[in-house]
Design a protein around this motif. Sequence first.
Motif, PDB file in Angstrom:
ATOM      1  N   TRP A   3      -1.333  -6.737  -1.602  1.00 38.62           N
ATOM      2  CA  TRP A   3      -2.186  -5.570  -0.757  1.00 38.62           C
ATOM      3  C   TRP A   3      -2.275  -5.934   0.822  1.00 38.62           C
ATOM      4  O   TRP A   3      -1.882  -5.145   1.576  1.00 38.62           O
ATOM      5  N   LYS A   4      -2.607  -7.060   1.095  1.00 39.38           N
ATOM      6  CA  LYS A   4      -3.079  -7.163   2.235  1.00 39.38           C
ATOM      7  C   LYS A   4      -1.745  -7.330   3.137  1.00 39.38           C
ATOM      8  O   LYS A   4      -1.880  -6.867   4.422  1.00 39.38           O
ATOM      9  N   GLU A  10      -8.249   3.673   6.356  1.00 33.14           N
ATOM     10  CA  GLU A  10      -7.965   2.393   5.395  1.00 33.14           C
ATOM     11  C   GLU A  10      -7.032   1.542   6.104  1.00 33.14           C
ATOM     12  O   GLU A  10      -7.238   0.272   6.006  1.00 33.14           O
ATOM     13  N   TYR A  11      -6.139   1.971   6.945  1.00 29.54           N
ATOM     14  CA  TYR A  11      -5.353   1.010   7.556  1.00 29.54           C
ATOM     15  C   TYR A  11      -5.410   0.864   9.182  1.00 29.54           C
ATOM     16  O   TYR A  11      -4.542  -0.160   9.723  1.00 29.54           O
ATOM     17  N   ILE A  18      -0.179   0.909  -5.231  1.00 26.73           N
ATOM     18  CA  ILE A  18      -1.558   1.039  -5.830  1.00 26.73           C
ATOM     19  C   ILE A  18      -1.391   1.852  -6.922  1.00 26.73           C
ATOM     20  O   ILE A  18      -1.710   1.859  -8.243  1.00 26.73           O
ATOM     21  N   THR A  67      -0.081   2.789  -0.365  1.00 26.57           N
ATOM     22  CA  THR A  67      -0.894   3.645  -1.391  1.00 26.57           C
ATOM     23  C   THR A  67      -0.086   4.005  -2.725  1.00 26.57           C
ATOM     24  O   THR A  67      -0.623   3.919  -3.860  1.00 26.57           O
ATOM     25  N   SER A  91      -4.463  -4.849  -7.220  1.00 26.24           N
ATOM     26  CA  SER A  91      -5.718  -5.156  -6.881  1.00 26.24           C
ATOM     27  C   SER A  91      -5.490  -5.005  -5.075  1.00 26.24           C
ATOM     28  O   SER A  91      -4.662  -5.600  -4.655  1.00 26.24           O
ATOM     29  N   LYS A  92      -6.505  -4.519  -4.536  1.00 21.49           N
ATOM     30  CA  LYS A  92      -6.662  -4.561  -3.349  1.00 21.49           C
ATOM     31  C   LYS A  92      -7.477  -5.989  -2.727  1.00 21.49           C
ATOM     32  O   LYS A  92      -7.553  -6.065  -1.415  1.00 21.49           O
ATOM     33  N   GLU A  93      -7.550  -6.839  -3.703  1.00 23.83           N
ATOM     34  CA  GLU A  93      -8.023  -8.150  -3.220  1.00 23.83           C
ATOM     35  C   GLU A  93      -6.834  -9.141  -2.975  1.00 23.83           C
ATOM     36  O   GLU A  93      -6.959 -10.308  -2.716  1.00 23.83           O
ATOM     37  N   ALA A 152      -0.734  -3.505   3.345  1.00 23.69           N
ATOM     38  CA  ALA A 152      -1.563  -2.798   4.263  1.00 23.69           C
ATOM     39  C   ALA A 152      -1.257  -3.043   5.941  1.00 23.69           C
ATOM     40  O   ALA A 152      -1.215  -2.459   6.841  1.00 23.69           O
TER      41      ALA A 152
END
Length: 352
Positions: free
Chosen positions: A174-175, A205-206, A161, A158, A168-170, A178
């Motif tokens: 990010w992946k 979220e996780y 971000i 987090t 981007s969470k795309e 996470a």
Amino acid sequence: MKILLASYFPFPHVGGVNRYIDTLKKELEENGHHVDILAHHQDMRTIYKYSHIRDEFGRSLTGREIDKTTNSHEKRLTIKDVIDHQMFQYFERHLPGTDPAIRWREVERYTFEVSAALLDLQNYDVIHTQDILSTRALSRAKPHHIPLVATIHGILATEYIHSGAIASKESLKWKYAAAEEYVGHMSSDATIVPTRWQKKLLGGEYGVHPDKLTVLPYALDLPPFLTRFDFEPYPPLTANQQAGGRLIIACPARLVPEKDHKTLIEALRIVKERESNFVCWLIGDGKLRDELEMQAKKSGVWDHLVFFGDRYDVEALLKLSDIVALASIQDMHPYTLMEAQVAGKPCVASDV
């Protein structure tokens, strides 16, 4: 019991995790337990297992160490050399084009894991890690019979971000981040978090199962704090650092994106339009210092700011202050606010 407190990050250092480890070690030892600490040295090249720490002002460190990046024998590979070579081959074969930051984090974690294993973990009754990297590493490096407890002091993904480190969470970054949070929180036998907010976000979220997490808020060791609160600042304040009769706003926080000093400086610019008889003490250091100094000059509040850098007399500086401000965009359970409240100072903080 013989207990190992472990952190991937440097120790000692200035910050809340350092205070948590110091307090925990002190209380455990006063109750008859033996406590060692495993962590990086400040240069992040050497990993120590500390068997004794004298105090936060003149530390005497004794124990074993592993130099993970340098070797006096030029023809021998270091631990990190070997792991870096293996990881490079793996990524080129199976995941070509992967972001270098992901490769680097994998190399760092495996290097920490191997170094920890070489420092002998056999004789502990419990290992207590302090972050997701050391938790994952120690879960693999430790003997199976030793319980592993983790206290996770934040959610790095987090923070990435919020700070813009991940746009981007795309994205694959990010992946990865996470997944790293999930694995880090799930790799222990029990995981402690300091706030209900953290537990809620991790479960949502996780995907961390709530039964894995126990909320235990931080504690403040009052007698040492109150003793240091009565000290005079040391080193003594210079002429440029003194308030000169102005109202003192103190912000004890590292100069890093998640503490959001940029918003604080912008707020001071607005305050100055109405009232100019104040000074803001920024107590702490970090990678954003040059950028924040430039912003202060452009915003016209340079004469109202003092950049102290890292200090070990924060309590004494709090005593002199009138207001404590914290503009974080993410925070857990800040010692800064607990100490300010004990000091009887009004606190202005962001709702995070």
